[in-house]
Write a protein that holds these residues in place. Sequence first.
Motif, PDB file in Angstrom:
ATOM      1  N   HIS A   1       0.818  -1.213   0.000  1.00  0.00           N
ATOM      2  CA  HIS A   1       0.000   0.000   0.000  1.00  0.00           C
ATOM      3  C   HIS A   1       0.856   1.268   0.000  1.00  0.00           C
ATOM      4  O   HIS A   1       0.532   2.236  -0.695  1.00  0.00           O
ATOM      5  CB  HIS A   1      -0.973  -0.005   1.180  1.00  0.00           C
ATOM      6  CG  HIS A   1      -2.181  -0.842   0.939  1.00  0.00           C
ATOM      7  ND1 HIS A   1      -2.205  -2.181   1.217  1.00  0.00           N
ATOM      8  CD2 HIS A   1      -3.391  -0.528   0.428  1.00  0.00           C
ATOM      9  CE1 HIS A   1      -3.391  -2.657   0.893  1.00  0.00           C
ATOM     10  NE2 HIS A   1      -4.135  -1.676   0.406  1.00  0.00           N
ATOM     11  N   LEU A   2       1.924   1.274   0.764  1.00  0.00           N
ATOM     12  CA  LEU A   2       2.789   2.454   0.783  1.00  0.00           C
ATOM     13  C   LEU A   2       3.461   2.677  -0.572  1.00  0.00           C
ATOM     14  O   LEU A   2       3.543   3.806  -1.059  1.00  0.00           O
ATOM     15  CB  LEU A   2       3.837   2.334   1.890  1.00  0.00           C
ATOM     16  CG  LEU A   2       3.295   2.468   3.308  1.00  0.00           C
ATOM     17  CD1 LEU A   2       4.390   2.176   4.324  1.00  0.00           C
ATOM     18  CD2 LEU A   2       2.696   3.842   3.535  1.00  0.00           C
ATOM     19  N   VAL A   3       3.934   1.609  -1.183  1.00  0.00           N
ATOM     20  CA  VAL A   3       4.544   1.724  -2.509  1.00  0.00           C
ATOM     21  C   VAL A   3       3.493   2.164  -3.529  1.00  0.00           C
ATOM     22  O   VAL A   3       3.761   3.011  -4.383  1.00  0.00           O
ATOM     23  CB  VAL A   3       5.209   0.389  -2.919  1.00  0.00           C
ATOM     24  CG1 VAL A   3       5.591   0.381  -4.382  1.00  0.00           C
ATOM     25  CG2 VAL A   3       6.425   0.115  -2.047  1.00  0.00           C
ATOM     26  N   TRP A   4       2.288   1.616  -3.419  1.00  0.00           N
ATOM     27  CA  TRP A   4       1.212   1.986  -4.347  1.00  0.00           C
ATOM     28  C   TRP A   4       0.898   3.475  -4.243  1.00  0.00           C
ATOM     29  O   TRP A   4       0.791   4.174  -5.245  1.00  0.00           O
ATOM     30  CB  TRP A   4      -0.039   1.167  -4.059  1.00  0.00           C
ATOM     31  CG  TRP A   4      -1.103   1.360  -5.095  1.00  0.00           C
ATOM     32  CD1 TRP A   4      -2.033   2.350  -5.148  1.00  0.00           C
ATOM     33  CD2 TRP A   4      -1.312   0.567  -6.258  1.00  0.00           C
ATOM     34  NE1 TRP A   4      -2.820   2.218  -6.257  1.00  0.00           N
ATOM     35  CE2 TRP A   4      -2.405   1.122  -6.950  1.00  0.00           C
ATOM     36  CE3 TRP A   4      -0.700  -0.562  -6.765  1.00  0.00           C
ATOM     37  CZ2 TRP A   4      -2.896   0.586  -8.136  1.00  0.00           C
ATOM     38  CZ3 TRP A   4      -1.188  -1.101  -7.944  1.00  0.00           C
ATOM     39  CH2 TRP A   4      -2.265  -0.527  -8.618  1.00  0.00           C
ATOM     40  N   ILE A   5       0.752   3.967  -3.003  1.00  0.00           N
ATOM     41  CA  ILE A   5       0.453   5.387  -2.806  1.00  0.00           C
ATOM     42  C   ILE A   5       1.599   6.250  -3.334  1.00  0.00           C
ATOM     43  O   ILE A   5       1.365   7.284  -3.959  1.00  0.00           O
ATOM     44  CB  ILE A   5       0.181   5.682  -1.317  1.00  0.00           C
ATOM     45  CG1 ILE A   5      -1.150   5.058  -0.903  1.00  0.00           C
ATOM     46  CG2 ILE A   5       0.166   7.185  -1.041  1.00  0.00           C
ATOM     47  CD1 ILE A   5      -1.403   5.071   0.594  1.00  0.00           C
ATOM     48  N   GLY A   6       2.834   5.805  -3.105  1.00  0.00           N
ATOM     49  CA  GLY A   6       3.985   6.574  -3.562  1.00  0.00           C
ATOM     50  C   GLY A   6       4.139   6.599  -5.064  1.00  0.00           C
ATOM     51  O   GLY A   6       4.494   7.630  -5.645  1.00  0.00           O
TER      52      GLY A   6
ATOM     53  N   SER B   1     -11.245   4.313  -5.503  1.00  0.00           N
ATOM     54  CA  SER B   1      -9.868   4.766  -5.613  1.00  0.00           C
ATOM     55  C   SER B   1      -9.018   3.686  -6.275  1.00  0.00           C
ATOM     56  O   SER B   1      -9.317   2.501  -6.206  1.00  0.00           O
ATOM     57  CB  SER B   1      -9.329   5.066  -4.208  1.00  0.00           C
ATOM     58  OG  SER B   1      -7.944   5.232  -4.236  1.00  0.00           O
ATOM     59  N   SER B   2      -7.921   4.102  -6.875  1.00  0.00           N
ATOM     60  CA  SER B   2      -6.986   3.133  -7.449  1.00  0.00           C
ATOM     61  C   SER B   2      -6.327   2.301  -6.357  1.00  0.00           C
ATOM     62  O   SER B   2      -5.771   1.237  -6.627  1.00  0.00           O
ATOM     63  CB  SER B   2      -5.918   3.851  -8.271  1.00  0.00           C
ATOM     64  OG  SER B   2      -5.064   4.597  -7.426  1.00  0.00           O
ATOM     65  N   LEU B   3      -6.415   2.761  -5.118  1.00  0.00           N
ATOM     66  CA  LEU B   3      -5.827   2.010  -4.003  1.00  0.00           C
ATOM     67  C   LEU B   3      -6.509   0.662  -3.801  1.00  0.00           C
ATOM     68  O   LEU B   3      -5.919  -0.258  -3.242  1.00  0.00           O
ATOM     69  CB  LEU B   3      -5.907   2.846  -2.722  1.00  0.00           C
ATOM     70  CG  LEU B   3      -5.072   2.386  -1.536  1.00  0.00           C
ATOM     71  CD1 LEU B   3      -3.603   2.283  -1.926  1.00  0.00           C
ATOM     72  CD2 LEU B   3      -5.243   3.332  -0.371  1.00  0.00           C
TER      73      LEU B   3
END
Length: 109
Positions: A64-69, A89-91
């Motif tokens: 999730h952190l890599v995805w958001i970044g 959201s794309s998340l």
Amino acid sequence: MENIAWMAWTLPTAIFFVLLACTLAVMTWLAIAYPEAERVGVLRIPTTRGDRLFISLIMAAVIHLVWIGLVGTDTILTLPVGEAGIELSSLWLGTVISLVSAVAIFRTV
């Protein structure tokens, strides 16, 4: 304070914690009903259900952190529900990847 406005209690956050609580409840029931022996998977170290859950939660956080970044949390789809609709959201795609990785971890580690 405006920089952390995205860290709000949202529907995806609520769903995550509800599913986490359900997972812990099911794993507690499994530990009582079906005591387990450690097993050795692809990591070649003995792991228990709890170990695999911990590894999959850490992996989900990293994904999730890599995805958001890298990708962000832009809206990819609006479902026609009610007047305003529901924006996805794309998340959620990162969440699907996390769930697939959790299944892989529980099956192979």
